[in-house]
Design a protein around this motif. Structure first.
Motif, short mmCIF file in Angstrom:
data_model
loop_
_atom_site.label_atom_id
_atom_site.label_comp_id
_atom_site.label_asym_id
_atom_site.label_seq_id
_atom_site.Cartn_x
_atom_site.Cartn_y
_atom_site.Cartn_z
N LEU A 1 6.57 -1.64 -8.12
CA LEU A 1 8.13 -1.09 -8.36
C LEU A 1 8.33 -0.92 -9.60
O LEU A 1 8.98 0.01 -10.40
CB LEU A 1 8.98 -1.71 -7.50
N ILE A 2 8.24 -2.07 -10.62
CA ILE A 2 8.73 -2.32 -11.94
C ILE A 2 7.95 -1.13 -12.81
O ILE A 2 8.47 -0.56 -13.68
CB ILE A 2 8.46 -3.62 -12.39
N ASP A 3 6.57 -1.30 -12.56
CA ASP A 3 5.79 -0.06 -13.30
C ASP A 3 6.30 1.29 -12.77
O ASP A 3 6.33 2.29 -13.92
CB ASP A 3 4.53 -0.11 -12.84
N GLY A 4 6.54 1.66 -11.48
CA GLY A 4 7.04 3.02 -11.41
C GLY A 4 8.34 3.48 -11.99
O GLY A 4 8.79 4.37 -12.45
N THR B 1 0.87 -1.20 -0.12
CA THR B 1 0.11 -0.01 -0.09
C THR B 1 0.77 1.15 -0.08
O THR B 1 0.56 2.22 -0.68
CB THR B 1 -0.93 -0.30 1.08
N MET B 2 2.00 1.15 0.85
CA MET B 2 2.84 2.31 0.82
C MET B 2 3.52 2.52 -0.55
O MET B 2 3.63 3.57 -0.94
CB MET B 2 3.78 2.11 2.04
N LEU B 3 4.19 1.44 -1.23
CA LEU B 3 4.93 1.50 -2.29
C LEU B 3 3.89 2.08 -3.34
O LEU B 3 4.24 2.86 -4.36
CB LEU B 3 5.34 0.16 -2.83
N GLN C 1 5.07 9.72 -7.56
CA GLN C 1 6.38 9.71 -8.21
C GLN C 1 7.55 9.97 -7.37
O GLN C 1 8.72 10.57 -7.74
CB GLN C 1 6.32 10.78 -9.15
N VAL C 2 7.48 9.39 -6.25
CA VAL C 2 8.49 9.41 -5.26
C VAL C 2 9.45 8.11 -5.19
O VAL C 2 9.27 7.33 -4.34
CB VAL C 2 8.17 9.92 -3.74
N TYR C 3 9.93 7.84 -6.46
CA TYR C 3 10.60 6.71 -6.80
C TYR C 3 11.58 6.28 -5.88
O TYR C 3 11.86 5.00 -5.13
CB TYR C 3 11.16 6.71 -8.16
N VAL C 4 12.74 7.29 -5.12
CA VAL C 4 13.65 7.06 -4.17
C VAL C 4 13.12 6.41 -2.87
O VAL C 4 13.65 5.56 -2.49
CB VAL C 4 14.57 8.30 -4.14
N LEU C 5 12.14 7.29 -2.59
CA LEU C 5 11.56 6.80 -1.06
C LEU C 5 10.92 5.47 -1.38
O LEU C 5 11.02 4.77 -0.08
CB LEU C 5 10.52 7.85 -0.66
N ALA C 6 10.59 5.11 -2.63
CA ALA C 6 9.70 3.86 -2.62
C ALA C 6 10.70 2.83 -2.51
O ALA C 6 10.38 1.68 -1.95
CB ALA C 6 9.06 3.66 -4.07
#
Length: 372
Positions: A51-54, A15-17, A24-29
């Motif tokens: 993750l792969i989609d982002g 859910t968080m991811l 669009q906060v990919y580094v935090l993800a």
């Protein structure tokens, strides 16, 4: 959660991811994913899919492939949705060969059959690069697998034909779709046709398609209008471009940054820099943020018109944002704080973000830079 004697599980992390990728906060993800691994919480297929989609949307396809490999090493089989995401990402990076091998070879090894969406993603990638031989091969694969090439597939094919200059074939295919296959075009296909027609200089035919859309009940979107506006601007027909820009709002659409940028480019090419500046100011007042291309177009137009001071000012504005006066006073305040002065700064009127500055309202750039 530890204070309540509970630990996040896979669903919590997913859910968080999902939320972070949406923002669009990919580094935090990725940081949350690392924390997930440290806490011995096992990721599942949904975790890697998010993750792969982002990462693909962020343009970091190599990181997506690394996660894909990590996923398979952990014994988690990817589904066709994950394959489709990576295929789309590879195609965006113009790595259509890798995308084809992944979809046609790797999926069979993992006993995962491609579906229509996956084939269309691959077809779209080859169409954008104009690889017609590969396109024919993919179409055969689609038919051999028992799938039907739908509207999206034919739209990609028509777009590809336009890109490689096969104008007549594209128009013929569109005609066959409507007459023989009974496939009704949508807004995307109409936009592709308009773009192809304007590329050939047939702007009048493109405008006829706009009327045809209205007769069939299809409402053109902003991107559709932008395609026509660009066609008019490229041919120097600025009056028609202006009228189309006004027509956008009448169809429950709104001009976006691309609309204004196209008009500014067209006006600057004709040397009508004053109107280009007015459109730029109108753009800001409506809350439509200018892009780098917008700034570049107007700066170039100002330089060609000999308005070097205003071009210099616009470049400065591009660097630090809209509130130049506020920036100036912040610099002065920091200097006085550094000098440890005890006197109070006089109250100054600061321009609010809701009041974008026009060129006439702003002080001279040289004065600002000198004082700051």
């Amino acid at each position: 959660m530890k204070d309540f004697n509970s630990c996040p599980n896979t669903f919590t992390y997913n859910t968080m991811l999902h939320l972070l990728v949406q923002k669009q906060v990919y580094v935090l993800a990725l940081a949350v994913y690392n924390q997930m691994m440290k806490s011995d919480c096992r990721p599942n297929r949904a975790t890697y899919g998010i993750l792969i989609d982002g990462l693909c949307k962020a343009g970091t396809i190599e990181d997506s492939i690394n996660l894909f490999d990590e996923m398979t090493h952990r014994g988690i089989s990817p589904d066709i949705m994950i394959y489709t995401v990576i295929v789309s990402g590879l195609c965006q990076e113009k790595r259509t060969g890798d995308a084809k091998r992944l979809l046609l070879d790797t999926t069979k090894m993992n006993k995962c059959s491609p579906d229509t969406i996956a084939y269309h993603a691959l077809l779209n990638g080859f169409c954008k690069l104009g690889g017609m031989d590969e396109i024919v091969s993919i179409l055969k694969c689609i038919k051999n697998e028992g799938f039907v090439v739908g509207l999206n597939g034919y739209s990609c094919l028509i777009d590809g034909l336009f890109r490689i200059g096969r104008f007549r074939e594209a128009c013929r295919l569109r005609h066959n779709l409507m007459s023989n296959r009974n496939i009704a075009p949508d807004c995307i296909l109409y936009t592709i046709m308009m773009k192809g027609l304007t590329m050939e200089g047939k702007v009048e035919d493109a405008v006829k398609l706009l009327s045809e859309m209205a007769s069939t009940g299809i409402v053109p979107d902003t991107f559709c209008y932008n395609t026509l506006i660009k066609g008019f601007c490229d041919m120097g027909l600025l009056d028609e471009a202006r009228s189309l820009k006004l027509e956008i709002s009448q169809n429950d659409c709104f001009p976006n940054s691309a609309t204004y940028t196209i008009l500014i480019c067209g006006l600057c090419k004709k040397g009508i820099v004053d109107e280009a500046q007015q459109i730029f100011e109108e753009m800001e007042k409506l809350g439509c943020l200018p892009t780098v291309m917008t700034f570049n177009a107007l700066i170039s137009g100002l330089c060609k018109a000999g308005e070097l001071e205003q071009a210099h000012f616009l470049f400065y504005k591009m660097e630090i944002g809209r509130n130049l006066i506020e920036h100036r006073y912040r610099v002065l305040e920091l200097r006085e704080m550094t000098a440890i002065t005890t006197r109070k700064l006089p109250q100054r009127k600061v321009l609010q973000p809701s009041q974008p500055m026009s060129f006439k309202e702003c002080p001279n750039y040289n004065t600002i830079s000198k004082d700051a």
